[in-house]
Write a protein that holds these residues in place. Sequence first.
Motif, PDB file in Angstrom:
ATOM      1  N   GLU A 180      -1.422  -5.857 -10.108  1.00  0.00           N
ATOM      2  CA  GLU A 180      -2.623  -5.032 -10.011  1.00  0.00           C
ATOM      3  C   GLU A 180      -2.224  -3.631  -9.547  1.00  0.00           C
ATOM      4  O   GLU A 180      -1.416  -3.488  -8.618  1.00  0.00           O
ATOM      5  CB  GLU A 180      -3.584  -5.666  -9.005  1.00  0.00           C
ATOM      6  CG  GLU A 180      -4.857  -4.917  -8.789  1.00  0.00           C
ATOM      7  CD  GLU A 180      -5.761  -5.600  -7.779  1.00  0.00           C
ATOM      8  OE1 GLU A 180      -6.900  -5.133  -7.632  1.00  0.00           O
ATOM      9  OE2 GLU A 180      -5.338  -6.588  -7.135  1.00  0.00           O
ATOM     10  N   MET A 181      -2.792  -2.601 -10.200  1.00  0.00           N
ATOM     11  CA  MET A 181      -2.591  -1.201  -9.796  1.00  0.00           C
ATOM     12  C   MET A 181      -3.962  -0.605  -9.550  1.00  0.00           C
ATOM     13  O   MET A 181      -4.844  -0.699 -10.406  1.00  0.00           O
ATOM     14  CB  MET A 181      -1.907  -0.409 -10.913  1.00  0.00           C
ATOM     15  CG  MET A 181      -0.509  -0.842 -11.228  1.00  0.00           C
ATOM     16  SD  MET A 181       0.175   0.086 -12.628  1.00  0.00           S
ATOM     17  CE  MET A 181       0.251   1.733 -11.971  1.00  0.00           C
ATOM     18  N   CYS A 182      -4.153   0.046  -8.397  1.00  0.00           N
ATOM     19  CA  CYS A 182      -5.473   0.601  -8.114  1.00  0.00           C
ATOM     20  C   CYS A 182      -5.420   1.680  -7.032  1.00  0.00           C
ATOM     21  O   CYS A 182      -4.461   1.783  -6.284  1.00  0.00           O
ATOM     22  CB  CYS A 182      -6.441  -0.509  -7.700  1.00  0.00           C
ATOM     23  SG  CYS A 182      -5.946  -1.427  -6.235  1.00  0.00           S
ATOM     24  N   ASN A 183      -6.483   2.491  -7.010  1.00  0.00           N
ATOM     25  CA  ASN A 183      -6.779   3.441  -5.934  1.00  0.00           C
ATOM     26  C   ASN A 183      -5.758   4.565  -5.767  1.00  0.00           C
ATOM     27  O   ASN A 183      -5.313   4.850  -4.662  1.00  0.00           O
ATOM     28  CB  ASN A 183      -6.966   2.699  -4.604  1.00  0.00           C
ATOM     29  CG  ASN A 183      -8.078   1.697  -4.666  1.00  0.00           C
ATOM     30  OD1 ASN A 183      -9.120   1.942  -5.263  1.00  0.00           O
ATOM     31  ND2 ASN A 183      -7.867   0.534  -4.064  1.00  0.00           N
ATOM     32  N   THR A 196      -1.387  -0.505  -4.509  1.00  0.00           N
ATOM     33  CA  THR A 196      -2.626   0.207  -4.215  1.00  0.00           C
ATOM     34  C   THR A 196      -2.329   1.461  -3.409  1.00  0.00           C
ATOM     35  O   THR A 196      -1.462   1.461  -2.541  1.00  0.00           O
ATOM     36  CB  THR A 196      -3.624  -0.717  -3.469  1.00  0.00           C
ATOM     37  OG1 THR A 196      -4.859  -0.031  -3.306  1.00  0.00           O
ATOM     38  CG2 THR A 196      -3.115  -1.153  -2.116  1.00  0.00           C
ATOM     39  N   ARG A 255       0.846  -1.175   0.000  1.00  0.00           N
ATOM     40  CA  ARG A 255       0.000   0.000   0.000  1.00  0.00           C
ATOM     41  C   ARG A 255       0.888   1.232   0.000  1.00  0.00           C
ATOM     42  O   ARG A 255       1.827   1.322   0.778  1.00  0.00           O
ATOM     43  CB  ARG A 255      -0.913  -0.014   1.218  1.00  0.00           C
ATOM     44  CG  ARG A 255      -1.848   1.176   1.241  1.00  0.00           C
ATOM     45  CD  ARG A 255      -2.850   1.107   2.366  1.00  0.00           C
ATOM     46  NE  ARG A 255      -3.916   0.178   2.118  1.00  0.00           N
ATOM     47  CZ  ARG A 255      -4.992   0.426   1.401  1.00  0.00           C
ATOM     48  NH1 ARG A 255      -5.123   1.589   0.809  1.00  0.00           N
ATOM     49  NH2 ARG A 255      -5.924  -0.451   1.250  1.00  0.00           N
ATOM     50  N   SER A 267      -3.553   4.819  -1.027  1.00  0.00           N
ATOM     51  CA  SER A 267      -4.469   5.198   0.039  1.00  0.00           C
ATOM     52  C   SER A 267      -5.190   6.453  -0.427  1.00  0.00           C
ATOM     53  O   SER A 267      -4.780   7.097  -1.391  1.00  0.00           O
ATOM     54  CB  SER A 267      -3.688   5.496   1.314  1.00  0.00           C
ATOM     55  OG  SER A 267      -2.927   4.381   1.711  1.00  0.00           O
ATOM     56  N   HIS A 290      -9.761   1.578 -10.843  1.00  0.00           N
ATOM     57  CA  HIS A 290     -10.054   2.591  -9.823  1.00  0.00           C
ATOM     58  C   HIS A 290      -8.931   3.631  -9.706  1.00  0.00           C
ATOM     59  O   HIS A 290      -8.324   3.818  -8.665  1.00  0.00           O
ATOM     60  CB  HIS A 290     -10.339   1.930  -8.465  1.00  0.00           C
ATOM     61  CG  HIS A 290     -11.611   1.154  -8.485  1.00  0.00           C
ATOM     62  ND1 HIS A 290     -11.645  -0.192  -8.796  1.00  0.00           N
ATOM     63  CD2 HIS A 290     -12.896   1.540  -8.285  1.00  0.00           C
ATOM     64  CE1 HIS A 290     -12.899  -0.612  -8.762  1.00  0.00           C
ATOM     65  NE2 HIS A 290     -13.683   0.425  -8.462  1.00  0.00           N
ATOM     66  N   ARG A 346       0.341  -6.333  -5.697  1.00  0.00           N
ATOM     67  CA  ARG A 346      -0.756  -5.359  -5.745  1.00  0.00           C
ATOM     68  C   ARG A 346      -0.198  -4.009  -5.306  1.00  0.00           C
ATOM     69  O   ARG A 346       0.309  -3.871  -4.187  1.00  0.00           O
ATOM     70  CB  ARG A 346      -1.900  -5.780  -4.827  1.00  0.00           C
ATOM     71  CG  ARG A 346      -3.071  -4.848  -4.928  1.00  0.00           C
ATOM     72  CD  ARG A 346      -4.246  -5.382  -4.137  1.00  0.00           C
ATOM     73  NE  ARG A 346      -5.443  -4.679  -4.519  1.00  0.00           N
ATOM     74  CZ  ARG A 346      -6.323  -4.216  -3.658  1.00  0.00           C
ATOM     75  NH1 ARG A 346      -6.158  -4.392  -2.360  1.00  0.00           N
ATOM     76  NH2 ARG A 346      -7.384  -3.581  -4.094  1.00  0.00           N
TER      77      ARG A 346
END
Length: 172
Positions: free
Chosen positions: A68-71, A37, A1, A39, A116, A35
């Motif tokens: 995975e890449m997100c947020n 991600t 994260r 915050s 996202h 992953r």
Amino acid sequence: RVRPGIFLLRSPASETGDPRSYAAALIWKQLRNVRITGSKGTKFIQDGGGAGAPEFAMFRFEECENVEMCNFEADGSGIDIYTTGAARSSFAFICNHDLDTKVDFATANKGIHIHHLKLANFGGGICSATRTEAGYAYPLKTYGVSVHDIEATNIAGQNHFVGMTYTDNVHV
């Protein structure tokens, strides 16, 4: 994260000093089952890279699997997307060959999931590599790309929002 905050990414000069540098701000090579991600409040900004070559990107994947890449947010405003070649500078570039020698990597990218995100000011969104120049071997294919729930503004280049070639099993 990735913690909240603004992260300024600089693209390094090419090793050869060629102004058509194929450099990316971050090159992920041989990542497996990762992953990335953000915050709430995580933002990456491209700084001062100037004009980019087609393979120039904020992020480049080489020989990666199940990533995975997100947020998070990403802003490519440091890339001049209105100059020759730079209009293809992307947020993410999925590459299956060495950009300088045109030799295929040993392993294709597989299972890249991007979702996202808020993207702004890139010449393209998510693109996979093409290599169709005369005299070079047929490139490895990318297998499994998933792109969804992206808010994008000022994606103003030749590679469109999602440009996939030599890619099997794409979901947008």
